[in-house]
Design a protein around this motif. Sequence first.
Motif, PDB file in Angstrom:
ATOM      1  N   LEU A 235     -36.644  29.213  -5.987  1.00  0.00           N
ATOM      2  CA  LEU A 235     -37.875  30.483  -6.065  1.00  0.00           C
ATOM      3  C   LEU A 235     -36.638  31.997  -5.556  1.00  0.00           C
ATOM      4  CD1 LEU A 235     -40.741  31.838  -5.661  1.00  0.00           C
ATOM      5  CD2 LEU A 235     -40.328  31.470  -3.245  1.00  0.00           C
ATOM      6  N   ALA A 236     -36.905  32.736  -6.950  1.00  0.00           N
ATOM      7  CA  ALA A 236     -36.311  33.938  -6.803  1.00  0.00           C
ATOM      8  C   ALA A 236     -37.376  35.263  -6.702  1.00  0.00           C
ATOM      9  CB  ALA A 236     -35.456  33.977  -7.941  1.00  0.00           C
ATOM     10  N   SER A 237     -35.820  35.969  -6.569  1.00  0.00           N
ATOM     11  CA  SER A 237     -37.388  37.503  -5.873  1.00  0.00           C
ATOM     12  C   SER A 237     -36.227  38.846  -5.956  1.00  0.00           C
ATOM     13  CB  SER A 237     -37.671  37.044  -3.812  1.00  0.00           C
ATOM     14  OG  SER A 237     -38.017  38.317  -3.740  1.00  0.00           O
ATOM     15  N   GLY A 238     -35.886  39.946  -6.331  1.00  0.00           N
ATOM     16  CA  GLY A 238     -35.970  41.105  -6.132  1.00  0.00           C
ATOM     17  C   GLY A 238     -36.170  41.038  -4.971  1.00  0.00           C
ATOM     18  N   SER A 239     -35.807  42.885  -4.097  1.00  0.00           N
ATOM     19  CA  SER A 239     -35.135  43.247  -3.020  1.00  0.00           C
ATOM     20  C   SER A 239     -34.804  43.975  -3.266  1.00  0.00           C
ATOM     21  CB  SER A 239     -33.984  42.791  -2.740  1.00  0.00           C
ATOM     22  OG  SER A 239     -34.084  43.309  -1.385  1.00  0.00           O
ATOM     23  N   SER A 240     -36.121  45.465  -2.167  1.00  0.00           N
ATOM     24  CA  SER A 240     -35.606  47.486  -2.658  1.00  0.00           C
ATOM     25  C   SER A 240     -33.970  47.366  -2.822  1.00  0.00           C
ATOM     26  CB  SER A 240     -36.538  47.742  -1.739  1.00  0.00           C
ATOM     27  OG  SER A 240     -36.160  47.398  -0.271  1.00  0.00           O
TER      28      SER A 240
ATOM     29  N   GLY B  54     -31.965  46.468  -3.660  1.00  0.00           N
ATOM     30  CA  GLY B  54     -30.681  46.193  -5.436  1.00  0.00           C
ATOM     31  C   GLY B  54     -30.417  44.805  -5.029  1.00  0.00           C
ATOM     32  N   SER B  55     -30.798  44.002  -4.255  1.00  0.00           N
ATOM     33  CA  SER B  55     -30.090  42.990  -4.454  1.00  0.00           C
ATOM     34  C   SER B  55     -31.692  41.576  -4.993  1.00  0.00           C
ATOM     35  CB  SER B  55     -30.297  42.059  -3.173  1.00  0.00           C
ATOM     36  OG  SER B  55     -29.363  42.771  -2.290  1.00  0.00           O
ATOM     37  N   ALA B  56     -30.781  40.829  -5.416  1.00  0.00           N
ATOM     38  CA  ALA B  56     -31.786  39.833  -6.134  1.00  0.00           C
ATOM     39  C   ALA B  56     -31.088  37.927  -5.827  1.00  0.00           C
ATOM     40  CB  ALA B  56     -31.261  39.006  -7.672  1.00  0.00           C
ATOM     41  N   HIS B  57     -32.479  37.668  -5.038  1.00  0.00           N
ATOM     42  CA  HIS B  57     -32.210  36.304  -3.811  1.00  0.00           C
ATOM     43  C   HIS B  57     -33.236  35.017  -4.379  1.00  0.00           C
ATOM     44  CE1 HIS B  57     -31.346  38.896   0.200  1.00  0.00           C
ATOM     45  NE2 HIS B  57     -32.105  39.772  -1.474  1.00  0.00           N
ATOM     46  N   PHE B  58     -32.150  34.356  -4.470  1.00  0.00           N
ATOM     47  CA  PHE B  58     -32.722  32.908  -4.826  1.00  0.00           C
ATOM     48  C   PHE B  58     -32.789  31.865  -3.723  1.00  0.00           C
ATOM     49  CE2 PHE B  58     -29.868  35.189  -7.631  1.00  0.00           C
ATOM     50  CZ  PHE B  58     -30.756  34.423  -9.462  1.00  0.00           C
ATOM     51  N   TYR B  59     -33.839  30.859  -3.210  1.00  0.00           N
ATOM     52  CA  TYR B  59     -34.097  30.438  -2.269  1.00  0.00           C
ATOM     53  C   TYR B  59     -34.443  29.306  -2.696  1.00  0.00           C
ATOM     54  CZ  TYR B  59     -35.476  34.806   0.559  1.00  0.00           C
ATOM     55  OH  TYR B  59     -35.330  36.078   0.835  1.00  0.00           O
ATOM     56  N   ASP B  60     -33.450  28.115  -1.863  1.00  0.00           N
ATOM     57  CA  ASP B  60     -33.908  26.831  -1.544  1.00  0.00           C
ATOM     58  C   ASP B  60     -35.902  26.150  -1.787  1.00  0.00           C
ATOM     59  OD1 ASP B  60     -34.706  23.703  -1.069  1.00  0.00           O
ATOM     60  OD2 ASP B  60     -33.150  24.094  -1.694  1.00  0.00           O
ATOM     61  N   TYR B  61     -36.300  25.956  -2.562  1.00  0.00           N
ATOM     62  CA  TYR B  61     -37.824  25.716  -2.017  1.00  0.00           C
ATOM     63  C   TYR B  61     -38.425  24.723  -1.280  1.00  0.00           C
ATOM     64  CZ  TYR B  61     -42.964  24.505  -3.106  1.00  0.00           C
ATOM     65  OH  TYR B  61     -44.364  24.148  -2.866  1.00  0.00           O
ATOM     66  N   GLN B  62     -37.810  24.224  -0.622  1.00  0.00           N
ATOM     67  CA  GLN B  62     -38.032  22.537  -0.004  1.00  0.00           C
ATOM     68  C   GLN B  62     -37.403  23.898   1.702  1.00  0.00           C
ATOM     69  OE1 GLN B  62     -40.184  20.340  -0.675  1.00  0.00           O
ATOM     70  NE2 GLN B  62     -39.466  20.387  -2.128  1.00  0.00           N
ATOM     71  N   SER B  63     -36.736  23.969   1.586  1.00  0.00           N
ATOM     72  CA  SER B  63     -35.964  24.182   2.927  1.00  0.00           C
ATOM     73  C   SER B  63     -36.306  26.580   3.517  1.00  0.00           C
ATOM     74  CB  SER B  63     -34.322  23.897   3.406  1.00  0.00           C
ATOM     75  OG  SER B  63     -33.803  25.084   2.495  1.00  0.00           O
ATOM     76  N   THR B  64     -36.601  26.635   2.764  1.00  0.00           N
ATOM     77  CA  THR B  64     -36.807  27.744   2.486  1.00  0.00           C
ATOM     78  C   THR B  64     -35.335  28.979   2.792  1.00  0.00           C
ATOM     79  OG1 THR B  64     -37.323  28.218   4.850  1.00  0.00           O
ATOM     80  CG2 THR B  64     -39.168  28.050   3.414  1.00  0.00           C
ATOM     81  N   ARG B  65     -34.326  28.206   2.842  1.00  0.00           N
ATOM     82  CA  ARG B  65     -33.071  28.881   3.407  1.00  0.00           C
ATOM     83  C   ARG B  65     -32.198  29.771   1.825  1.00  0.00           C
ATOM     84  NH1 ARG B  65     -27.923  26.313   1.811  1.00  0.00           N
ATOM     85  NH2 ARG B  65     -28.235  23.957   1.054  1.00  0.00           N
TER      86      ARG B  65
END
Length: 220
Positions: A164-169, A171-182
């Motif tokens: 699961l990917a998300s932007g951020s205010s 300026g970063s791009a974050h990529f999360y493991d869907y199962q563990s949420t880390r």
Amino acid sequence: QQTVKVDNQFKVMCVALQPSSPDVFLCGGYSSVVLAWDSRCCKVVKAYKAAIQQTLDILFLRGGTDFITSSDCVSRDSADRTLIAWDYQSTAKVSNQIYHERYTCPSLALHPLEESFVAQTNGNYMALFSSQIPYRMNKKRRFDGHKVEGYAVQCDFSLDGAILASGSSTGSAHFYDYQSTRVLHAIRAHSQPCLCVSQHPVLPATAATCDWAGEIKIWH
């Protein structure tokens, strides 16, 4: 080449194609009503009256029989009507008591395989919900580490649903493991707020990001 133009009569924030009938699309924005347009005749075929100020995002659930809308409506006592589930055919509300925390949700994303969806929230986390009635929130799993802070930050699943990917205010791009949420990766992508991260459906480990200033970057 432009094929269709409709006069929607209010500022548009979000558009969603009907999965089982792609000639029909839903339109939401600065209005208390979400409209369904038929692009073949350029006429409104359905109207969903929510009695809210603004629709932020629209997400069809699997099959297209139901959809979720996100609004800017947060009440004093609870966040009823922040997320509303609708029956597409009847235009009736299925539920308006899905999310009970006092944050608006600027974007929604459907898991490609599981019966679940996530809502980006202005509480600086993504909340996980079942995509089946009664659309319960999973209080044990949330995705945090990025910032939203009032921007329309988008979220996006990889094609297999593992990331699961998300932007951020920030300026970063974050990529999360869907199962563990880390957090798997956090990339300093832009100097302006990063509003969207979209993962390529074919090329592995490839993503596009865009920012508040209109810059688009491709990442590996």
